[in-house]
Design a protein around this motif. Structure first.
Motif, mmCIF file in Angstrom:
data_model
loop_
_atom_site.group_PDB
_atom_site.id
_atom_site.type_symbol
_atom_site.label_atom_id
_atom_site.label_comp_id
_atom_site.label_asym_id
_atom_site.label_seq_id
_atom_site.Cartn_x
_atom_site.Cartn_y
_atom_site.Cartn_z
ATOM 1 N N UNK A 259 0.857 -1.177 0.000
ATOM 2 C CA UNK A 259 0.000 0.000 0.000
ATOM 3 C C UNK A 259 0.893 1.227 0.000
ATOM 4 N N UNK A 260 0.885 1.960 -1.119
ATOM 5 C CA UNK A 260 1.752 3.129 -1.291
ATOM 6 C C UNK A 260 3.223 2.771 -1.041
ATOM 7 N N UNK A 261 3.656 1.673 -1.643
ATOM 8 C CA UNK A 261 5.034 1.178 -1.562
ATOM 9 C C UNK A 261 5.475 0.811 -0.149
ATOM 10 N N UNK A 262 4.528 0.462 0.717
ATOM 11 C CA UNK A 262 4.823 -0.032 2.059
ATOM 12 C C UNK A 262 4.060 -1.337 2.228
ATOM 13 N N UNK A 263 4.724 -2.400 2.685
ATOM 14 C CA UNK A 263 3.995 -3.659 2.856
ATOM 15 C C UNK A 263 3.015 -3.575 4.013
ATOM 16 N N UNK A 264 1.877 -4.231 3.852
ATOM 17 C CA UNK A 264 0.895 -4.344 4.918
ATOM 18 C C UNK A 264 0.608 -5.811 5.149
ATOM 19 N N UNK A 265 0.529 -6.202 6.430
ATOM 20 C CA UNK A 265 0.180 -7.562 6.810
ATOM 21 C C UNK A 265 -1.164 -7.483 7.511
ATOM 22 N N UNK A 266 -2.170 -8.128 6.917
ATOM 23 C CA UNK A 266 -3.520 -8.104 7.471
ATOM 24 C C UNK A 266 -3.978 -6.670 7.735
ATOM 25 N N UNK A 267 -3.630 -5.751 6.834
ATOM 26 C CA UNK A 267 -4.073 -4.369 6.939
ATOM 27 C C UNK A 267 -3.243 -3.491 7.860
ATOM 28 N N UNK A 268 -2.181 -4.038 8.498
ATOM 29 C CA UNK A 268 -1.335 -3.243 9.380
ATOM 30 C C UNK A 268 -0.048 -2.876 8.659
ATOM 31 N N UNK A 269 0.274 -1.592 8.656
ATOM 32 C CA UNK A 269 1.438 -1.063 7.951
ATOM 33 C C UNK A 269 2.730 -1.682 8.486
ATOM 34 N N UNK A 270 3.639 -2.062 7.575
ATOM 35 C CA UNK A 270 4.924 -2.621 7.957
ATOM 36 C C UNK A 270 5.823 -1.573 8.595
ATOM 37 N N UNK A 271 6.721 -2.019 9.458
ATOM 38 C CA UNK A 271 7.647 -1.123 10.135
ATOM 39 C C UNK A 271 9.005 -1.179 9.447
ATOM 40 N N UNK A 272 9.531 -0.019 9.090
ATOM 41 C CA UNK A 272 10.809 0.067 8.390
ATOM 42 C C UNK A 272 11.921 -0.477 9.281
ATOM 43 N N UNK A 273 12.741 -1.401 8.756
ATOM 44 C CA UNK A 273 13.849 -1.992 9.501
ATOM 45 C C UNK A 273 15.158 -1.311 9.138
ATOM 46 N N UNK A 274 15.418 -1.136 7.852
ATOM 47 C CA UNK A 274 16.621 -0.464 7.349
ATOM 48 C C UNK A 274 16.251 0.294 6.090
ATOM 49 N N UNK A 275 16.934 1.412 5.866
ATOM 50 C CA UNK A 275 16.713 2.163 4.635
ATOM 51 C C UNK A 275 18.056 2.615 4.079
ATOM 52 N N UNK A 276 18.207 2.456 2.774
ATOM 53 C CA UNK A 276 19.403 2.924 2.081
ATOM 54 C C UNK A 276 18.946 3.970 1.066
ATOM 55 N N UNK A 277 19.121 5.243 1.370
ATOM 56 C CA UNK A 277 18.724 6.281 0.401
ATOM 57 C C UNK A 277 19.603 6.216 -0.840
ATOM 58 N N UNK A 278 19.084 6.715 -1.935
ATOM 59 C CA UNK A 278 19.845 6.740 -3.174
ATOM 60 C C UNK A 278 21.071 7.634 -2.987
ATOM 61 N N UNK A 279 22.240 7.093 -3.269
ATOM 62 C CA UNK A 279 23.490 7.839 -3.041
ATOM 63 C C UNK A 279 23.756 8.847 -4.128
#
Length: 133
Positions: free
Chosen positions: A113-133
Motif C-alpha cells: 500500500x503506497x510502496x509499504x507492505x501491509x500484513x492483514x491491513x497493518x502497515x509494515x515497520x521500516x527496519x533499514x533504509x538505504x537512500x539513493x546515493x
C-alpha cells in the motif's frame, strides 16, 4: 536459540526507469542469545550485503515482517518455512503461510500500500533504509 528473520525489500527506483523497480522477500538465519541480538546480527548482515554486492543497490527499504524462533532444528521431519501463493500482477495482495502444518497454517494476507507492505491491513515497520546515493 535459532532465529529466522523474514524480510521484504523494496527498491524504489521506478521513477528513473520502470524496469528498475525491484521488490521481494528474503530470510536470514542466525543463532543468538535473544531476539534483540538476532535483530542486530540481521541488521549487520544486510548492511554487509549492501557494501559488498548488488543485492540492495540504489535506493532501498527493508521491512522485517516476522521473526521465527526455534530451540532446535527438527530431525524427525522436514519443516516448511514459507509458502506463498500469488495471483496476477505482483502488486496484488498475496497469501503467505509461515510454517504451514496439517494442524494450523498461520496464513496472512500481505499487500503493498503506497510502496509499504501491509500484513492483514497493518502497515509494515521500516527496519533499514538505504537512500539513493
Amino acid at each position: 536459540m535459532i532465529f529466522i528473520g523474514v524480510f521484504f525489500h523494496l527498491g524504489d527506483r521506478q521513477e528513473k526507469a520502470e524496469e528498475d523497480r525491484r521488490h521481494g522477500d528474503f530470510f536470514l538465519m542466525t543463532a543468538a542469545r535473544n531476539q534483540q541480538a538476532a535483530q542486530e546480527m540481521f541488521r549487520k548482515r544486510i548492511q554487509d550485503f549492501r557494501k559488498s554486492g548488488s543485492l540492495f543497490e540504489g535506493e532501498c527499504r527493508i521491512y522485517l515482517t516476522k521473526i521465527l524462533e526455534f530451540e532446535a532444528i527438527p530431525d524427525s521431519e522436514a519443516v516448511m518455512l514459507n509458502f506463498r501463493s500469488a495471483a496476477g500482477d505482483p502488486v496484488m495482495p498475496f497469501i503467505d503461510c509461515t510454517i504451514p502444518m496439517d494442524e494450523s497454517h498461520h496464513c496472512t494476507i500481505l499487500e503493498w500500500n503506497e510502496n509499504v507492505p501491509e500484513v492483514e491491513g497493518m502497515k509494515g515497520e521500516l527496519f533499514l533504509e538505504f537512500p539513493d546515493a
